[in-house]
Write a protein that holds these residues in place. Structure first.
Motif, mmCIF file in Angstrom:
data_model
loop_
_atom_site.group_PDB
_atom_site.id
_atom_site.type_symbol
_atom_site.label_atom_id
_atom_site.label_comp_id
_atom_site.label_asym_id
_atom_site.label_seq_id
_atom_site.Cartn_x
_atom_site.Cartn_y
_atom_site.Cartn_z
ATOM 1 N N TYR A 265 46.014 -12.552 -2.848
ATOM 2 C CA TYR A 265 45.660 -12.160 -1.528
ATOM 3 C C TYR A 265 43.959 -12.036 -1.400
ATOM 4 C CZ TYR A 265 50.763 -11.102 -1.098
ATOM 5 O OH TYR A 265 51.937 -10.981 -1.297
ATOM 6 N N ILE A 266 43.765 -12.373 -0.027
ATOM 7 C CA ILE A 266 42.204 -11.703 0.285
ATOM 8 C C ILE A 266 42.530 -11.022 1.573
ATOM 9 C CG2 ILE A 266 41.924 -14.222 1.553
ATOM 10 C CD1 ILE A 266 39.059 -13.858 0.184
ATOM 11 N N ALA A 267 41.483 -9.850 1.758
ATOM 12 C CA ALA A 267 41.632 -9.270 3.016
ATOM 13 C C ALA A 267 40.096 -9.773 3.780
ATOM 14 C CB ALA A 267 41.152 -7.729 2.296
ATOM 15 N N ASP A 268 40.263 -9.190 5.046
ATOM 16 C CA ASP A 268 39.405 -9.534 6.016
ATOM 17 C C ASP A 268 37.798 -9.253 5.663
ATOM 18 O OD1 ASP A 268 41.059 -10.554 7.775
ATOM 19 O OD2 ASP A 268 41.269 -8.570 8.962
ATOM 20 N N ASN A 269 37.814 -8.359 4.626
ATOM 21 C CA ASN A 269 36.348 -7.804 4.182
ATOM 22 C C ASN A 269 36.138 -8.723 2.704
ATOM 23 O OD1 ASN A 269 38.122 -6.726 2.204
ATOM 24 N ND2 ASN A 269 37.234 -4.524 2.829
ATOM 25 N N PHE A 270 36.830 -9.608 2.495
ATOM 26 C CA PHE A 270 36.840 -10.654 1.366
ATOM 27 C C PHE A 270 37.057 -9.997 -0.048
ATOM 28 C CE2 PHE A 270 34.121 -12.361 4.593
ATOM 29 C CZ PHE A 270 34.429 -13.367 4.727
ATOM 30 N N GLU A 271 37.993 -8.681 -0.101
ATOM 31 C CA GLU A 271 38.157 -8.229 -1.160
ATOM 32 C C GLU A 271 39.339 -8.859 -1.554
ATOM 33 O OE1 GLU A 271 38.089 -3.396 -0.791
ATOM 34 O OE2 GLU A 271 39.780 -4.245 0.144
ATOM 35 N N LYS A 272 39.363 -9.195 -2.965
ATOM 36 C CA LYS A 272 40.566 -9.907 -3.656
ATOM 37 C C LYS A 272 41.637 -9.042 -4.262
ATOM 38 C CE LYS A 272 36.950 -13.559 -4.273
ATOM 39 N NZ LYS A 272 35.965 -13.992 -4.966
ATOM 40 N N TRP A 273 42.947 -9.492 -4.071
ATOM 41 C CA TRP A 273 44.100 -8.691 -4.660
ATOM 42 C C TRP A 273 45.010 -9.705 -5.186
ATOM 43 C CZ3 TRP A 273 44.114 -3.174 -3.637
ATOM 44 C CH2 TRP A 273 43.164 -2.949 -3.230
ATOM 45 N N VAL A 274 45.780 -9.127 -6.074
ATOM 46 C CA VAL A 274 46.862 -9.421 -6.907
ATOM 47 C C VAL A 274 47.914 -8.761 -6.906
ATOM 48 C CG1 VAL A 274 46.089 -8.881 -9.158
ATOM 49 C CG2 VAL A 274 47.666 -10.798 -8.917
ATOM 50 N N GLU A 275 49.268 -9.174 -6.450
ATOM 51 C CA GLU A 275 50.408 -8.581 -6.340
ATOM 52 C C GLU A 275 50.989 -8.987 -7.982
ATOM 53 O OE1 GLU A 275 54.534 -7.743 -4.004
ATOM 54 O OE2 GLU A 275 53.202 -9.105 -3.475
ATOM 55 N N GLU A 276 51.325 -8.057 -8.689
ATOM 56 C CA GLU A 276 52.022 -8.568 -10.069
ATOM 57 C C GLU A 276 52.972 -7.367 -10.439
ATOM 58 O OE1 GLU A 276 48.344 -8.082 -12.278
ATOM 59 O OE2 GLU A 276 48.060 -6.036 -11.867
ATOM 60 N N LEU B 220 43.426 -4.662 -7.046
ATOM 61 C CA LEU B 220 42.089 -5.314 -6.624
ATOM 62 C C LEU B 220 41.341 -5.716 -7.939
ATOM 63 C CD1 LEU B 220 39.879 -5.205 -4.295
ATOM 64 C CD2 LEU B 220 39.119 -3.203 -5.156
ATOM 65 N N ILE B 221 40.953 -7.045 -7.737
ATOM 66 C CA ILE B 221 40.001 -7.955 -8.700
ATOM 67 C C ILE B 221 38.860 -8.248 -8.229
ATOM 68 C CG2 ILE B 221 42.343 -8.369 -9.712
ATOM 69 C CD1 ILE B 221 42.480 -10.994 -8.292
ATOM 70 N N LYS B 222 38.086 -8.884 -9.184
ATOM 71 C CA LYS B 222 36.735 -9.356 -9.135
ATOM 72 C C LYS B 222 36.697 -10.784 -8.477
ATOM 73 C CE LYS B 222 34.381 -6.159 -12.149
ATOM 74 N NZ LYS B 222 33.369 -5.901 -13.114
ATOM 75 N N LYS B 223 37.430 -11.492 -9.104
ATOM 76 C CA LYS B 223 37.650 -12.824 -8.792
ATOM 77 C C LYS B 223 39.070 -13.270 -9.061
ATOM 78 C CE LYS B 223 35.590 -14.850 -12.844
ATOM 79 N NZ LYS B 223 34.755 -15.721 -13.696
ATOM 80 N N PHE B 224 39.312 -14.450 -8.530
ATOM 81 C CA PHE B 224 40.660 -15.113 -8.826
ATOM 82 C C PHE B 224 40.400 -16.211 -9.983
ATOM 83 C CE2 PHE B 224 40.867 -15.038 -3.823
ATOM 84 C CZ PHE B 224 41.842 -13.969 -3.875
ATOM 85 N N PRO B 225 41.550 -16.380 -10.658
ATOM 86 C CA PRO B 225 41.607 -16.983 -11.931
ATOM 87 C C PRO B 225 40.967 -18.380 -11.976
ATOM 88 C CG PRO B 225 43.771 -16.215 -11.587
ATOM 89 C CD PRO B 225 43.147 -15.678 -10.394
#
Length: 66
Positions: A32-43, A59-64
């Motif tokens: 997922y991505i947030a409006d503020n460009f934070e990147k998230w993973v549901e795991e 919360l993650i730094k970058k997508f794979p």
């Protein structure tokens, strides 16, 4: 960046504001991505439990794929 993990009600509320942008080939990680460009993973970190146990949103730094 300090690690931020949401579970339970916090996870549910946060997901309401996120946009899904991808899913891994096994279907266990949803990105997922947030409006503020934070990147998230549901795991599902508890693979020893049926269905992977309860999910968490991390919360993650970058997508794979980046």
């Amino acid at each position: 960046m300090t690690e931020k993990i949401l579970k339970g009600e916090s996870l549910i509320e946060k997901k309401k504001s996120l946009q899904k942008v991808g899913i891994d080939e096994n279907g266990w990680n949803i990105y997922y991505i947030a409006d503020n460009f934070e990147k998230w993973v549901e795991e599902y970190p508890n693979s020893e439990f049926h269905g992977g146990g309860l999910p968490q949103l991390r919360l993650i730094k970058k997508f794979p794929w980046e």
